[in-house]
Design an enzyme around this catalytic site. Structure first.
Site, PDB file in Angstrom:
ATOM      1  N   LYS A 266       0.846  -1.203   0.000  1.00  0.00           N
ATOM      2  CA  LYS A 266       0.000   0.000   0.000  1.00  0.00           C
ATOM      3  C   LYS A 266       0.883   1.255   0.000  1.00  0.00           C
ATOM      4  O   LYS A 266       1.613   1.505   0.948  1.00  0.00           O
ATOM      5  CB  LYS A 266      -0.915  -0.012   1.237  1.00  0.00           C
ATOM      6  CG  LYS A 266      -1.705   1.282   1.467  1.00  0.00           C
ATOM      7  CD  LYS A 266      -2.632   1.184   2.696  1.00  0.00           C
ATOM      8  CE  LYS A 266      -3.305   2.519   3.017  1.00  0.00           C
ATOM      9  NZ  LYS A 266      -4.125   2.470   4.254  1.00  0.00           N
ATOM     10  N   ASP A 271      -2.807  10.043   3.997  1.00  0.00           N
ATOM     11  CA  ASP A 271      -4.189   9.635   4.241  1.00  0.00           C
ATOM     12  C   ASP A 271      -4.885  10.628   5.169  1.00  0.00           C
ATOM     13  O   ASP A 271      -4.753  10.544   6.390  1.00  0.00           O
ATOM     14  CB  ASP A 271      -4.208   8.223   4.845  1.00  0.00           C
ATOM     15  CG  ASP A 271      -5.625   7.690   5.019  1.00  0.00           C
ATOM     16  OD1 ASP A 271      -6.571   8.332   4.517  1.00  0.00           O
ATOM     17  OD2 ASP A 271      -5.775   6.611   5.636  1.00  0.00           O
ATOM     18  N   LYS A 278     -10.271  12.412   8.871  1.00  0.00           N
ATOM     19  CA  LYS A 278      -9.736  11.974  10.158  1.00  0.00           C
ATOM     20  C   LYS A 278      -9.682  13.151  11.123  1.00  0.00           C
ATOM     21  O   LYS A 278      -9.593  14.297  10.686  1.00  0.00           O
ATOM     22  CB  LYS A 278      -8.302  11.456   9.968  1.00  0.00           C
ATOM     23  CG  LYS A 278      -8.183  10.105   9.298  1.00  0.00           C
ATOM     24  CD  LYS A 278      -6.726   9.676   9.214  1.00  0.00           C
ATOM     25  CE  LYS A 278      -6.568   8.345   8.503  1.00  0.00           C
ATOM     26  NZ  LYS A 278      -7.108   7.205   9.256  1.00  0.00           N
ATOM     27  N   ASP A 289       1.529   6.244   5.671  1.00  0.00           N
ATOM     28  CA  ASP A 289       0.561   5.283   5.120  1.00  0.00           C
ATOM     29  C   ASP A 289       1.061   4.650   3.811  1.00  0.00           C
ATOM     30  O   ASP A 289       0.375   3.828   3.217  1.00  0.00           O
ATOM     31  CB  ASP A 289      -0.790   5.989   4.913  1.00  0.00           C
ATOM     32  CG  ASP A 289      -1.973   5.045   5.108  1.00  0.00           C
ATOM     33  OD1 ASP A 289      -1.770   3.963   5.700  1.00  0.00           O
ATOM     34  OD2 ASP A 289      -3.081   5.393   4.672  1.00  0.00           O
ATOM     35  N   ASP A 348     -12.335   6.687   4.371  1.00  0.00           N
ATOM     36  CA  ASP A 348     -11.075   6.473   5.079  1.00  0.00           C
ATOM     37  C   ASP A 348     -10.608   5.015   4.976  1.00  0.00           C
ATOM     38  O   ASP A 348      -9.463   4.710   5.290  1.00  0.00           O
ATOM     39  CB  ASP A 348     -11.235   6.896   6.544  1.00  0.00           C
ATOM     40  CG  ASP A 348      -9.905   7.076   7.250  1.00  0.00           C
ATOM     41  OD1 ASP A 348      -8.865   7.089   6.563  1.00  0.00           O
ATOM     42  OD2 ASP A 348      -9.916   7.214   8.490  1.00  0.00           O
ATOM     43  N   GLU A 350      -9.586   3.413   2.528  1.00  0.00           N
ATOM     44  CA  GLU A 350      -9.144   3.557   1.136  1.00  0.00           C
ATOM     45  C   GLU A 350      -8.039   2.585   0.759  1.00  0.00           C
ATOM     46  O   GLU A 350      -7.853   2.278  -0.411  1.00  0.00           O
ATOM     47  CB  GLU A 350      -8.655   5.003   0.904  1.00  0.00           C
ATOM     48  CG  GLU A 350      -7.203   5.299   1.295  1.00  0.00           C
ATOM     49  CD  GLU A 350      -6.906   5.068   2.768  1.00  0.00           C
ATOM     50  OE1 GLU A 350      -7.842   5.171   3.589  1.00  0.00           O
ATOM     51  OE2 GLU A 350      -5.738   4.786   3.111  1.00  0.00           O
ATOM     52  N   ARG A 352      -7.723  -0.607   1.179  1.00  0.00           N
ATOM     53  CA  ARG A 352      -8.255  -1.808   0.527  1.00  0.00           C
ATOM     54  C   ARG A 352      -8.724  -1.507  -0.896  1.00  0.00           C
ATOM     55  O   ARG A 352      -8.728  -2.387  -1.751  1.00  0.00           O
ATOM     56  CB  ARG A 352      -9.371  -2.411   1.400  1.00  0.00           C
ATOM     57  CG  ARG A 352     -10.500  -1.457   1.692  1.00  0.00           C
ATOM     58  CD  ARG A 352     -11.336  -1.873   2.892  1.00  0.00           C
ATOM     59  NE  ARG A 352     -10.718  -1.481   4.170  1.00  0.00           N
ATOM     60  CZ  ARG A 352     -11.214  -1.774   5.364  1.00  0.00           C
ATOM     61  NH1 ARG A 352     -12.325  -2.486   5.462  1.00  0.00           N
ATOM     62  NH2 ARG A 352     -10.611  -1.379   6.463  1.00  0.00           N
TER      63      ARG A 352
END
Ligand code: BES
Ligand code: ZN
Ligand code: ZN
Length: 501
Positions: A266, A271, A278, A289, A348, A350, A352
């Site tokens: 990833k 993020d 968030k 991230d 959030d 995201e 996946r």
């Protein structure tokens, strides 16, 4: 800093500090420095008698201007109990030694390997661990600070083989240098802030770092990603003015006919959560991230430099997750590369969404195994904190191999559940899947179950959730100077590839 293995005892010993390692004997036996030279033994004799030097891991005792065997100073470093000595303890003892040299402003040192490794189960691995302890300790992310004027210490460390096999030690040292450098590269990528490590820069850096190796790096831009039907990666990127990238790193170390190992990471360079934004508390840390992607890049470079005999492909979907005007809205439906549709109930979740396309693509490569690594869920941080990486796979044989590789590498991992019930929780109302679970709890398992929907049925697959372990909280371990990216799982991947026949 220079780190090398001495051919024989170095000539300029008088300008160096001798570093001796002292192990604690088994319960109640008298502590002796049996692996030390006569001179070294007599140097510490009084302290041993008085119990002032015990060989405890973390203990360091510097004898300034108390020369032993012609060296200028002598540093005695504890190894902990002899019988429980392992790679991690060697790594830590080496780091404690390094720290002491640094704070004592000692420029040149020689590690006496006989005292550290005589009788150790695997000389090469032991030597590798000592090298890693030094190189991890040396890493400090200060590229964007005013340069320090004073020189940093130590400047040179030499490993003295003594009577141990130089060939084995050299093998361990060479491997240690390559893997530790790769881990430090992963840390360096992860420590960069979002504005300086965008998807575009991440891809360029992967290309640059692969120069001089046999890696072939291909980068897809936004238009290509759309054309390739990567609806998740494309969709997530729309909230940002930074374009996404899909990075492909190919390494051929075995016959063409040999199925590849595919590593997917990833690469979410920042993020914010997107529209499901968030809270601002510690949001800066979401620059890390992309550590899954950085892990894959680091591992690929190490695998290529070590010239491992395997075919390996690294895939990194890279994007920002921002709440711009074209961002995904809760309820939006995206179509993955394999045709499955997903309802985005929380923007959030995201990771996946970008991984689903990469896993679909990985499946098309007909691999022998797929690993994905991601800072995927806050839930894994609750479950395992920053110490253990959560590993998800239904394949027990594969889990065993992963545990072996991780143990040898020094990355603590823990097996986590993934079942049909978790899959059921990810069903969508208006699409095939939802990107969040219908129920509370088991957030890391349901995330893993979501990813599983994009992996071919017969392909062995494991998912590594490094949301906790990719980030060191502070200097809790001696080879970490301050909070920042850790490089977790790089060495496990390298070790796994090395073990694969
Ligand atoms: N990048 C985060 C996961 C994360 C959390 C990484 C903490 C490192 C530290 C991920 O994209 C995320 O936000 N996941 C959500 C999923 C939820 C909305 C289902 C989470 O874990 O809260
Ligand atoms: Zn998120
Ligand atoms: Zn994320």
């Amino acid at each position: 800093m220079k780190l090398n293995l001495a051919k024989s005892t170095p000539k300029d010993t008088q300008s160096q500090t001798l570093v001796l390692f002292l192990a604690k004997p088994e319960n109640k036996k008298k502590l002796t420095a049996k692996n030390f030279s006569k001179e070294a033994q007599s140097l510490i004799e009084a302290e041993l008698q008085a119990g002032a030097v015990t060989g405890e891991l973390g203990e360091t005792r510097l004898y300034r201007r108390q020369s032993v065997d012609g060296y200028q100073h002598t540093l005695v470093v504890g190894l902990g109990e002899a019988k429980s000595l392992d790679h991690e303890k060697l790594r830590r003892a080496s780091a404690f030694a390094y720290r002491k040299l640094k704070e004592s402003k000692i420029a040149k040192a020689a590690y006496d390997l006989t005292s550290a490794l005589k009788g150790y189960k695997n000389l090469a691995e032991g030597c590798k661990a000592l090298a890693e302890g030094i190189l991890f300790s040396e890493y400090d992310f200060n590229d964007y600070k005013a340069k320090a004027e004073a020189p940093s210490f130590p400047q040179e460390i030499q490993f003295n083989p003594g009577a141990l096999s130089s060939a084995n030690l050299q093998k361990g040292l060479s491997e240690g240098l390559i893997t530790a450098e790769a881990v430090n590269l992963t840390r360096w990528l992860g420590d960069h802030p979002g504005n300086l490590m965008t998807p575009k820069i991440l891809a360029q850096t992967a290309q640059k770092k692969a120069q001089g190796t046999k890696l072939k790096v291909t980068v897809w831009d936004k238009a290509r990603i759309k054309k390739e039907k990567m609806g998740g990666l494309y969709g997530v990127s729309l909230g940002s003015s930074e374009e996404p990238r899909f990075i492909i790193m190919e390494y051929k170390g075995a016959a063409q006919s040999k199925k590849p190992i595919v590593l997917v990471g990833k690469g979410l360079t920042f993020d914010s959560g997107g529209i499901s934004i968030k809270p601002s508390q510690a949001m800066d840390e979401m620059k890390y991230d992309m550590c899954g992607g950085a892990t894959v890049i680091g591992a690929m470079i190490a695998i290529a430099k070590l010239k491992l005999k395997a075919n390996v492909i690294g895939l990194v979907p890279a994007s920002e997750n921002m709440p711009g005007p074209a961002a995904n809205k809760p309820g939006d439906i995206l179509t993955a590369r394999n045709g499955k549709t997903v309802e985005v109930l929380n923007t959030d979740a995201e990771g996946r969404l970008i991984l689903m396309d990469a896993l679909s693509y990985a499946t098309e490569l007909k691999p022998q195994v797929i690993f994905d690594v991601a800072t995927l869920t806050g839930a894994i941080v609750v479950a395992l904190g920053n110490t253990h990486t959560g590993v998800f796979t239904r394949d027990t044989k594969l889990m065993n191999k992963i545990q072996d590789a991780a143990a040898a590498a020094g990355d603590p991992v823990w097996p986590m559940p993934i079942t049909d019930d978790h899959v059921a929780d990810m069903k969508g109302t208006h699409a095939d899947l939802s990107n969040i679970s219908s129920f509370k709890g088991a957030g890391s398992s349901t995330a893993a179950a979501f990813l599983e929907q994009f992996v071919g049925k017969d392909i062995p697959w494991a998912h590594f959730d490094i949301a906790g372990t990719a980030w060191n909280l502070a200097n809790r371990v001696p080879y970490v100077q301050k909070k920042g990216a850790s490089g977790a799982i790089v060495r496990t991947f390298v070790e796994f590839v090395k073990n694969q026949k």
